[in-house]
Design an enzyme around this catalytic site. Structure first.
Site, PDB file in Angstrom:
ATOM      1  N   GLU A   1       1.261  -1.657  -0.030  1.00 17.62           N
ATOM      2  CA  GLU A   1       0.393  -0.403   0.181  1.00 17.62           C
ATOM      3  C   GLU A   1       0.382   1.206   0.027  1.00 17.62           C
ATOM      4  OE1 GLU A   1      -3.460  -0.752   2.604  1.00 17.62           O
ATOM      5  OE2 GLU A   1      -2.307  -1.514   3.429  1.00 17.62           O
TER       6      GLU A   1
ATOM      7  N   HIS B   1      -6.361 -11.812   5.435  1.00 18.64           N
ATOM      8  CA  HIS B   1      -5.407 -11.242   3.980  1.00 18.64           C
ATOM      9  C   HIS B   1      -4.847 -12.294   3.180  1.00 18.64           C
ATOM     10  CE1 HIS B   1      -8.575  -8.586   5.230  1.00 18.64           C
ATOM     11  NE2 HIS B   1      -7.795  -7.518   5.398  1.00 18.64           N
TER      12      HIS B   1
HETATM   13  C1  BG6 Z   1      -7.772  -4.129   5.723  1.00 18.96           C
HETATM   14  C2  BG6 Z   1      -6.938  -3.504   7.090  1.00 18.96           C
HETATM   15  O1  BG6 Z   1      -8.424  -5.233   6.501  1.00 18.96           O
HETATM   16  O2  BG6 Z   1      -7.458  -3.689   4.191  1.00 18.96           O
HETATM   17  C3  BG6 Z   1      -6.228  -1.920   6.110  1.00 18.96           C
HETATM   18  O3  BG6 Z   1      -7.066  -2.856   8.378  1.00 18.96           O
HETATM   19  C4  BG6 Z   1      -5.657  -2.183   5.184  1.00 18.96           C
HETATM   20  O4  BG6 Z   1      -4.522  -1.227   7.324  1.00 18.96           O
HETATM   21  C5  BG6 Z   1      -6.554  -2.536   3.580  1.00 18.96           C
HETATM   22  O5  BG6 Z   1      -5.409  -1.149   4.119  1.00 18.96           O
HETATM   23  C6  BG6 Z   1      -6.555  -2.836   2.822  1.00 18.96           C
HETATM   24  O6  BG6 Z   1      -7.565  -3.551   1.881  1.00 18.96           O
HETATM   25  P1  BG6 Z   1      -7.792  -2.925  -0.058  1.00 18.96           P
HETATM   26  O7  BG6 Z   1      -9.245  -3.649   0.571  1.00 18.96           O
HETATM   27  O8  BG6 Z   1      -7.890  -1.811   0.286  1.00 18.96           O
HETATM   28  O9  BG6 Z   1      -5.968  -3.370  -0.553  1.00 18.96           O
END
Ligand code: BG6
Length: 506
Positions: free
Chosen positions: A228, A252
Site C-alpha cells: 500500500e 488477507h
Molecule cells: C484492512 C486493513 O483489513 O485492509 C487495512 O485493516 C488495509 O490496514 C486494508 O489498508 C487493505 O484493503 P484493500 O481492499 O484496500 O486492499
C-alpha cells in the site's frame, strides 16, 4: 477470438443472479466508517443490479441520540459511489426509506429485547463495531432470542480483526459458538469479496493447463504481496496496537495463500471449499522460535515520499508512542507441509507507505532443465539461464492475469526473449466500480458461506504466525524510507535463497 472491427474486444457483461430473499439487515455501528463508506454503497449497487428483494429493510443500531431521518441524513453523502459519476437519485430514495434507526447501548440487554421485538422473518446482523463488542453482541442477541430461526433465517456477520492472536481468537470462537451454530456465522475477510481473488479458483480449476503443473515438480516458489502507498495517518492508535503482521497476514494474505495452495474441492459447495482451504492453512508450518529470525522480517517506515507527497516517519504519526515497536511492514517465508507443496517456499509481504499500491501473487515456475540455445549473445552453449515462466495474478489495481513465457526474438539468430500473455479484466468485461462488499452481503443473504471464514481457518492463520508474534514482542523493526519497496532485510530474505521480489508497481 471475438475481436470487433475496431480491433478491440467486445466486452462481456457481468453474470446475473436472482434477488436475495427479503430480509432485514441490522447494522451494529450504523454511524461508523465501515457502514458509511462500504456497506451503504454496496447496498446501493446490489439494489441497482436487482439483487435485493422488495422486502429488504435496514435497521441501524448505534448509541447516538438520533432517529430514522438523522441516520439517513448521515448516510446521504455516501450514497453515490457506484463509480459511474451519477448520484443515485431514485435508487437511493428507495433504499433510504427502508433505513430505520434503533438507538441502544451494545452492552444493554434492553437494546436487544426491543430490537428482537421489531424483527419479523429473515434477518442478518452485521457487526461493524469495535472488535471488543463482537462477543457481547452475539451473546446478547442470543439471550434476546433474536438468533432463533423459527420464522426465518438469522445470520451474524462479523468483521475482522477476529481476535488478536491464537488464544483470543479461540476464546471468541468459543463464546460465539456457545450461542449460535457455525452455519449461522459469517466471518468476513473482505479480500474474499475481490473478483480477482475468487478468480484464482476459476483459473486453477477450470483450466487443465495450470492445474497440471501446479506442484513442487514445476513451481519454484510463490510470492504474495499486498503493498500500500497509504501511511497510517489518523489510524495511529488502532494501528499501533495491531501492526502489519496482525492486520494483513493471518487473514488477507493467508486467504490468498489458501486459494493458491488448496487441493481441488470435491464440489463447489461452501463446505467442500472451506474444508480444502482449512486443510491447507493448517499445513502452513509455524516456524520454530529459533527460526523466526531467518524467516520473518519487519520494517517501519521512516520519513520519505509516496505518490509525490511527503510522508512523515511512523514514529511521528499522531497517537503512536515514541517507544513503539510496531511494524508497518512484514515479510515471511513460509512452508506448506503437504505432498504437493513440500519444498516450495511461499514468500509473503505487506506494508504501508510503499512505492506502489500493488496486490499480486506471482507463481514462479522452475527454469527449463537445460537451455539448448547456443546463440544467445555472449553466452557459451549450455550456460544460458533463461528467465523462468511466471504466472501473475494482479489482484489490484488493474486486475488481471499475466503469464510470462519465452518467444523467439525475430531475426537471424535464435534468441529467446520474455513476453507476457497479458489479460486485463477491464479489457474484456464491463466493470462497474465495486466496493467488494456486494458479493459478501449478497452471499450472506442467500446463505452461501463459501467466502466466509470458518472458526478453524481463523485459528489456523493465527497458529501459523504465533511464534513470529511472540518473537516480535522484543527488538524493533528495521527502518525503510516511505516510498521505497520496504526494508533491505526483506530483499536479503529472498537473496539468501537466490531469489528476488517481483518489482512493485510494475
Ligand atoms: C484492512 C486493513 O483489513 O485492509 C487495512 O485493516 C488495509 O490496514 C486494508 O489498508 C487493505 O484493503 P484493500 O481492499 O484496500 O486492499
Amino acid at each position: 477470438m471475438s475481436v470487433n472491427g475496431s480491433g478491440e474486444y467486445e466486452k462481456l457483461a457481468p453474470s446475473k443472479a436472482a434477488p436475495a430473499p427479503p430480509a432485514t439487515l441490522v447494522i451494529f455501528g450504523a454511524m461508523g466508517d465501515l457502514a458509511r463508506r462500504l456497506l451503504i454503497p454496496s447496498i446501493l449497487n446490489l439494489w441497482h443490479d436487482g439483487l435485493l428483494a422488495d422486502g429488504f429493510e435496514i435497521i441501524g443500531v448505534s448509541y447516538h441520540d438520533a432517529d430514522d431521518e438523522a441516520l439517513r441524513n448521515t448516510l446521504d453523502e455516501f450514497a453515490s459511489n457506484k463509480g459511474d459519476g451519477e448520484t443515485e437519485g431514485p435508487e437511493w430514495t428507495a433504499i433510504r426509506e427502508r433505513i430505520h434507526y434503533h438507538k441502544g447501548d451494545f452492552k444493554d440487554d434492553a437494546t436487544y429485547t426491543s430490537l428482537a421485538g421489531k424483527l419479523k422473518g429473515n434477518a442478518a446482523f452485521y457487526l461493524a463495531t469495535a472488535p471488543s463488542f463482537f462477543g457481547t453482541i452475539v451473546e446478547k442477541l442470543a439471550a434476546a432470542k433474536a438468533l432463533d430461526e423459527a420464522d426465518g433465517f438469522r445470520r451474524v456477520m462479523i468483521e475482522k480483526p477476529f481476535g488478536t492472536d491464537l488464544a483470543s481468537a479461540q476464546e471468541l470462537n468459543k463464546r460465539i459458538l456457545a450461542c449460535v451454530p457455525e452455519s449461522q456465522i459469517f466471518r468476513l475477510d473482505h479480500f474474499l469479496g475481490k473478483e480477482t481473488v475468487q478468480n484464482i479458483m476459476v483459473a486453477r480449476f477450470a483450466n487443465t493447463l495450470f492445474e497440471a503443473v501446479w506442484n513442487n515438480h514445476y513451481i519454484d516458489h510463490v510470492q504474495i504481496t499486498a503493498a500500500e502507498t497509504v501511511a497510517v495517518g489518523s489510524r495511529g492508535s488502532f494501528y499501533d496496537a495491531t501492526g502489519a503482521l496482525r492486520d494483513m497476514v493471518p487473514n488477507h494474505l493467508f486467504q490468498l495463500l489458501a486459494m493458491i495452495a488448496m487441493e481441488p474441492p470435491n464440489s463447489f459447495a461452501a463446505e467442500a471449499i472451506r474444508d480444502e482451504k482449512a486443510k491447507v492453512m493448517k499445513a502452513v508450518r509455524a516456524p520454530a522460535p529459533s527460526e523466526v529470525h531467518d524467516v520473518a522480517v519487519r520494517g517501519r517506515y521512516a520519513a520519505g515520499e509516496t505518490e509525490g507527497k511527503p510522508v512523515k516517519a511512523y514514529l511521528e504519526e499522531d497517537n503512536v508512542p515514541a517507544d513503539s515497536r510496531t511494524e508497518t511492514y512484514a515479510a515471511l517465508k513460509l512452508e506448506v507441509e503437504t505432498w504437493r507443496w513440500a519444498g516450495v517456499p511461499f514468500y509473503l509481504r505487506t506494508g504501508k507507505a510503499l512505492t506502489a499500491r500493488d496486490t499480486h501473487i506471482v507463481v514462479q515456475f522452475k527454469p527449463v532443465p537445460f537451455a539448448q540455445f547456443h546463440t544467445v549473445p555472449g553466452a557459451a552453449p549450455g550456460t544460458v539461464r533463461l528467465p523462468p515462466n511466471r504466472l501473475l495474478f494482479q489482484i489490484q489495481p488493474n486486475e488481471g492475469i499475466d503469464f510470462e513465457i519465452l518467444v523467439k526474438r525475430p531475426g537471424p539468430t535464435v534468441e529467446p526473449v520474455k513476453v507476457g500473455l497479458d489479460f486485463a479484466y477491464a479489457d474484456r468485461f464491463e466493470l462497474g466500480k465495486r466496493t467488494g462488499y456486494e458479493t459478501l452481503l449478497y452471499d450472506a443473504l442467500i446463505g452461501d458461506q463459501t467466502l466466509f471464514q470458518r472458526a478453524d481457518m481463523i485459528e489456523a492463520g493465527w497458529a501459523a504466525i504465533a511464534p513470529v508474534q511472540e518473537a516480535w514482542k522484543e527488538g524493533a523493526p528495521e527502518d525503510y524510507p516511505a516510498g521505497s519497496a520496504g526494508p533491505v532485510g526483506a530483499d536479503v530474505l529472498l537473496a539468501r535463497d537466490g531469489r528476488h521480489w517481483y518489482e512493485l508497481g510494475k
